[in-house]
Design a protein around this motif. Sequence first.
Motif, PDB file in Angstrom:
ATOM      1  N   THR A 146       7.489  11.828  -2.067  1.00 31.03           N
ATOM      2  CA  THR A 146       8.019  11.864  -3.427  1.00 31.03           C
ATOM      3  C   THR A 146       8.282  10.447  -3.945  1.00 31.03           C
ATOM      4  O   THR A 146       9.435  10.010  -4.027  1.00 31.03           O
ATOM      5  CB  THR A 146       9.330  12.693  -3.471  1.00 31.03           C
ATOM      6  N   PRO A 147       7.228   9.692  -4.261  1.00 28.64           N
ATOM      7  CA  PRO A 147       7.436   8.359  -4.825  1.00 28.64           C
ATOM      8  C   PRO A 147       8.147   8.434  -6.170  1.00 28.64           C
ATOM      9  O   PRO A 147       7.965   9.405  -6.917  1.00 28.64           O
ATOM     10  CB  PRO A 147       6.007   7.811  -4.974  1.00 28.64           C
ATOM     11  N   ASP A 148       8.962   7.426  -6.449  1.00 30.98           N
ATOM     12  CA  ASP A 148       9.681   7.446  -7.723  1.00 30.98           C
ATOM     13  C   ASP A 148       8.731   7.130  -8.882  1.00 30.98           C
ATOM     14  O   ASP A 148       7.566   6.787  -8.700  1.00 30.98           O
ATOM     15  CB  ASP A 148      10.873   6.487  -7.695  1.00 30.98           C
ATOM     16  N   ARG A 149       9.268   7.254 -10.102  1.00 31.60           N
ATOM     17  CA  ARG A 149       8.441   7.111 -11.295  1.00 31.60           C
ATOM     18  C   ARG A 149       7.800   5.722 -11.381  1.00 31.60           C
ATOM     19  O   ARG A 149       6.633   5.580 -11.755  1.00 31.60           O
ATOM     20  CB  ARG A 149       9.305   7.383 -12.538  1.00 31.60           C
ATOM     21  N   GLU A 150       8.547   4.679 -11.015  1.00 37.08           N
ATOM     22  CA  GLU A 150       8.026   3.315 -11.093  1.00 37.08           C
ATOM     23  C   GLU A 150       6.861   3.109 -10.121  1.00 37.08           C
ATOM     24  O   GLU A 150       5.850   2.510 -10.469  1.00 37.08           O
ATOM     25  CB  GLU A 150       9.132   2.306 -10.793  1.00 37.08           C
ATOM     26  N   LEU A 151       7.016   3.625  -8.899  1.00 41.25           N
ATOM     27  CA  LEU A 151       5.956   3.467  -7.911  1.00 41.25           C
ATOM     28  C   LEU A 151       4.710   4.240  -8.314  1.00 41.25           C
ATOM     29  O   LEU A 151       3.574   3.762  -8.151  1.00 41.25           O
ATOM     30  CB  LEU A 151       6.462   3.924  -6.539  1.00 41.25           C
ATOM     31  N   ARG A 152       4.904   5.425  -8.870  1.00 40.33           N
ATOM     32  CA  ARG A 152       3.752   6.209  -9.351  1.00 40.33           C
ATOM     33  C   ARG A 152       3.047   5.489 -10.494  1.00 40.33           C
ATOM     34  O   ARG A 152       1.814   5.489 -10.577  1.00 40.33           O
ATOM     35  CB  ARG A 152       4.202   7.600  -9.790  1.00 40.33           C
ATOM     36  N   PHE A 157       0.862  -1.191   0.000  1.00 40.71           N
ATOM     37  CA  PHE A 157       0.000   0.000   0.000  1.00 40.71           C
ATOM     38  C   PHE A 157       0.892   1.232   0.000  1.00 40.71           C
ATOM     39  O   PHE A 157       1.949   1.254   0.644  1.00 40.71           O
ATOM     40  CB  PHE A 157      -0.881  -0.009   1.254  1.00 40.71           C
ATOM     41  N   LEU A 158       0.469   2.252  -0.743  1.00 35.89           N
ATOM     42  CA  LEU A 158       1.236   3.496  -0.835  1.00 35.89           C
ATOM     43  C   LEU A 158       0.464   4.646  -0.204  1.00 35.89           C
ATOM     44  O   LEU A 158      -0.696   4.881  -0.553  1.00 35.89           O
ATOM     45  CB  LEU A 158       1.533   3.820  -2.312  1.00 35.89           C
ATOM     46  N   VAL A 159       1.114   5.345   0.720  1.00 35.84           N
ATOM     47  CA  VAL A 159       0.599   6.598   1.264  1.00 35.84           C
ATOM     48  C   VAL A 159       1.439   7.715   0.651  1.00 35.84           C
ATOM     49  O   VAL A 159       2.628   7.854   0.940  1.00 35.84           O
ATOM     50  CB  VAL A 159       0.690   6.639   2.804  1.00 35.84           C
ATOM     51  N   TRP A 160       0.801   8.511  -0.189  1.00 37.26           N
ATOM     52  CA  TRP A 160       1.492   9.597  -0.902  1.00 37.26           C
ATOM     53  C   TRP A 160       1.043  10.909  -0.263  1.00 37.26           C
ATOM     54  O   TRP A 160      -0.082  11.369  -0.465  1.00 37.26           O
ATOM     55  CB  TRP A 160       1.124   9.531  -2.383  1.00 37.26           C
ATOM     56  N   ALA A 161       1.931  11.496   0.514  1.00 34.16           N
ATOM     57  CA  ALA A 161       1.575  12.699   1.279  1.00 34.16           C
ATOM     58  C   ALA A 161       2.453  13.868   0.857  1.00 34.16           C
ATOM     59  O   ALA A 161       3.608  13.691   0.465  1.00 34.16           O
ATOM     60  CB  ALA A 161       1.748  12.436   2.773  1.00 34.16           C
ATOM     61  N   VAL A 162       1.908  15.053   0.962  1.00 32.48           N
ATOM     62  CA  VAL A 162       2.744  16.236   0.746  1.00 32.48           C
ATOM     63  C   VAL A 162       3.748  16.351   1.888  1.00 32.48           C
ATOM     64  O   VAL A 162       3.558  15.779   2.967  1.00 32.48           O
ATOM     65  CB  VAL A 162       1.885  17.520   0.687  1.00 32.48           C
ATOM     66  N   CYS A 163       4.853  17.047   1.650  1.00 34.56           N
ATOM     67  CA  CYS A 163       5.830  17.295   2.707  1.00 34.56           C
ATOM     68  C   CYS A 163       5.140  18.050   3.845  1.00 34.56           C
ATOM     69  O   CYS A 163       4.500  19.078   3.626  1.00 34.56           O
ATOM     70  CB  CYS A 163       6.999  18.122   2.181  1.00 34.56           C
ATOM     71  N   GLY A 164       5.262  17.525   5.053  1.00 34.77           N
ATOM     72  CA  GLY A 164       4.603  18.155   6.189  1.00 34.77           C
ATOM     73  C   GLY A 164       3.142  17.795   6.320  1.00 34.77           C
ATOM     74  O   GLY A 164       2.405  18.436   7.068  1.00 34.77           O
ATOM     75  N   GLY A 165       2.698  16.737   5.619  1.00 31.35           N
ATOM     76  CA  GLY A 165       1.290  16.357   5.645  1.00 31.35           C
ATOM     77  C   GLY A 165       0.886  15.527   6.850  1.00 31.35           C
ATOM     78  O   GLY A 165      -0.285  15.208   7.014  1.00 31.35           O
ATOM     79  N   GLY A 166       1.852  15.167   7.706  1.00 27.17           N
ATOM     80  CA  GLY A 166       1.523  14.404   8.907  1.00 27.17           C
ATOM     81  C   GLY A 166       1.268  12.929   8.644  1.00 27.17           C
ATOM     82  O   GLY A 166       0.356  12.334   9.213  1.00 27.17           O
ATOM     83  N   LYS A 167       2.103  12.320   7.783  1.00 29.56           N
ATOM     84  CA  LYS A 167       1.859  10.926   7.405  1.00 29.56           C
ATOM     85  C   LYS A 167       2.202   9.944   8.514  1.00 29.56           C
ATOM     86  O   LYS A 167       1.623   8.859   8.586  1.00 29.56           O
ATOM     87  CB  LYS A 167       2.633  10.582   6.131  1.00 29.56           C
ATOM     88  N   THR A 168       3.132  10.290   9.413  1.00 35.98           N
ATOM     89  CA  THR A 168       3.512   9.354  10.474  1.00 35.98           C
ATOM     90  C   THR A 168       2.302   8.993  11.334  1.00 35.98           C
ATOM     91  O   THR A 168       2.014   7.817  11.576  1.00 35.98           O
ATOM     92  CB  THR A 168       4.622   9.954  11.353  1.00 35.98           C
ATOM     93  N   GLU A 169       1.572   9.997  11.806  1.00 34.65           N
ATOM     94  CA  GLU A 169       0.422   9.752  12.679  1.00 34.65           C
ATOM     95  C   GLU A 169      -0.707   9.019  11.958  1.00 34.65           C
ATOM     96  O   GLU A 169      -1.522   8.340  12.586  1.00 34.65           O
ATOM     97  CB  GLU A 169      -0.095  11.074  13.254  1.00 34.65           C
ATOM     98  N   VAL A 170      -0.738   9.137  10.632  1.00 27.74           N
ATOM     99  CA  VAL A 170      -1.748   8.440   9.844  1.00 27.74           C
ATOM    100  C   VAL A 170      -1.629   6.924  10.016  1.00 27.74           C
ATOM    101  O   VAL A 170      -2.610   6.191   9.952  1.00 27.74           O
ATOM    102  CB  VAL A 170      -1.600   8.838   8.354  1.00 27.74           C
ATOM    103  N   SER A 171      -0.411   6.460  10.255  1.00 30.43           N
ATOM    104  CA  SER A 171      -0.181   5.017  10.356  1.00 30.43           C
ATOM    105  C   SER A 171      -0.547   4.448  11.721  1.00 30.43           C
ATOM    106  O   SER A 171      -0.622   3.222  11.876  1.00 30.43           O
ATOM    107  CB  SER A 171       1.298   4.710  10.080  1.00 30.43           C
ATOM    108  N   PHE A 172      -0.794   5.293  12.723  1.00 30.51           N
ATOM    109  CA  PHE A 172      -0.975   4.797  14.087  1.00 30.51           C
ATOM    110  C   PHE A 172      -2.215   3.906  14.226  1.00 30.51           C
ATOM    111  O   PHE A 172      -2.218   2.964  15.018  1.00 30.51           O
ATOM    112  CB  PHE A 172      -1.062   5.967  15.071  1.00 30.51           C
TER     113      PHE A 172
END
Length: 579
Positions: free
Chosen positions: A376-382, A252-267
């Motif tokens: 910033t996922p790489d081109r292959e992941l996108r 699964f991919l979580v694609w977040a903007v810089c500073g989007g608070g992705k760490t807490e999303v995983s809790f």
Amino acid sequence: MLAPKYFLYLAESDEGRFRVSLSSNPRIDAYFLAEEGFTALQIIKPPLPLYLAEWVLEQLSTPGLKLKSGLFFRMVKRAVQTIQPHRILPPVKLSLAELRPESLDFPDLTGLLQGRILLGTELPELIAAKGLEVPWNPEDWMQYLYFHSRVRREAAVSVDRLGLPFCRRCGATTGILEDDCYFCGNSRCYTCPHCRSMGVAKSCLPLYSQPRSEEPVAEEAILPHFDFELTPPQKRASSALEQFLDGGERQFLVWAVCGGGKTEVSFGAVAKVLSAGGRVLFAVPRKDVVQELEPRFQKAFPAQTLVALYGGSGGRYEESSLVLATTHQCLRFYQAFDLIILDEEDAFPYFGSEMLHFAVRRALKPQGKLVMMTATPDRELRARAARGEIPVVEIPARPHRRPLIVPQILRTALNPVGRKDWQPPPFLREKLEALHSNGRKLLVFLPTVREVEQFGRALCDWAQSRTLKGKYVHARTPGRLEAKAALLDGAHDFLVVSTVFERGITIPNLDVVVLNADDEAIFDCRTLVQIAGRVGRMGEAAQVCFAGKRQSRAMHEAVTWISRMNEAGYQLGFLDESS
């Protein structure tokens, strides 16, 4: 420590049964073989280095093959010579009665290695950490477990069917060294240089592994503790993650903007797996990120024992259902986790490292799930996400509901440094001279260490005459953290930096300038997006400028990327229209 040597043997019974195996101590095998009705051993001498012994054993393990004394010796000799010239003597036949010790006394070794893959040289520390007295020869304990098929033992570095060396610990297939060995005394011993920082892996040293096989047992419901409320985009992503755990997808991919608070999303997902009795690894590329996240995890899961692992951390063999670690530490885990969350999967040193990708995959249980989180996922992941091959959720907005700062592109060349009347480019001079009055800070990025030093030295000298304080910093500069702290507390007005500062920077009232931004060998699209993500993290107004002789494709793509994220944020109602 000398490397253990391994005896190949053929066990025989009076009824014509046989068993072929290898042992670092045939007396241990003899004790248990006698209990199974075997009566004699034919032992090949001299003992062999492990990689050679296991190669021969594989050749002898042909289904339906009836091995007798003469055939056993001929096949051993032939198999050895295909890999390495080695003197092999005819086997010595010994009765189990004369080999078998009267008694053997082993402590309870159940689960000693569960979920781990370790070199033989690491065993004493593991045994001590388990509260056991370290034996004179830990290899005897391992031989006992190996005989009963409770652990897997392999040469840390071996050879494939073509005779080419590879490292079993890190997966490397190139660059393996061959030299004289002070461990085994062999003049042709293989060493892996790629994972050497985690201990020396050699073809004469054993690598032990044991999957974590127990079934998860549900515990009381665990809920993460927050002292704030998740934003709508965070709640959306958190819900998608928890649904992913119930589905059949493995990644699964979580694609977040810089500073989007992705760490807490995983809790929420972490809590769900822990509540089901599972084990979770939160893996990040760098030590400093582990140290930053550790108190946040402790606060979110106060009742859970958290183990944080990085170079020099200690406690590497502590048991916990929740582990926070650098990706390098994954080299010591084997099928151990039900869920691995890989944060900043695009960051150095994980990105582009086949070794660390190999280690993370192996640390996951066969039916485990992997979550990748990145801005910033790489081109292959996108592309995989676009094709529907991997489920994805976006977090296109920061908690403050203001849009990302879209960079300005400026075509300009730098004046050569070294002249007495040297001046920075007019636009940069204007920004620097305004720092006194506007109270802002400035990061100036350059692509190479040489440019950082040359331009940085000239700019700091120029600024000093204007009572501005600055410093130039790159990967080889000592005191990088102190320089960052000095910018934060106002001791410095600006820093001239390399891409070592593209992540992990949150400073209020910060502007960013990227000079020679058209150097695409360093400033690719994802790097520029990360650099632009340093500003406006508190919701304040800010500026980002990409300056170069030309507008590169990467500069254009970075601006388009950031603008698209803003559009998605507005469309989903996660950004305020008045921003």
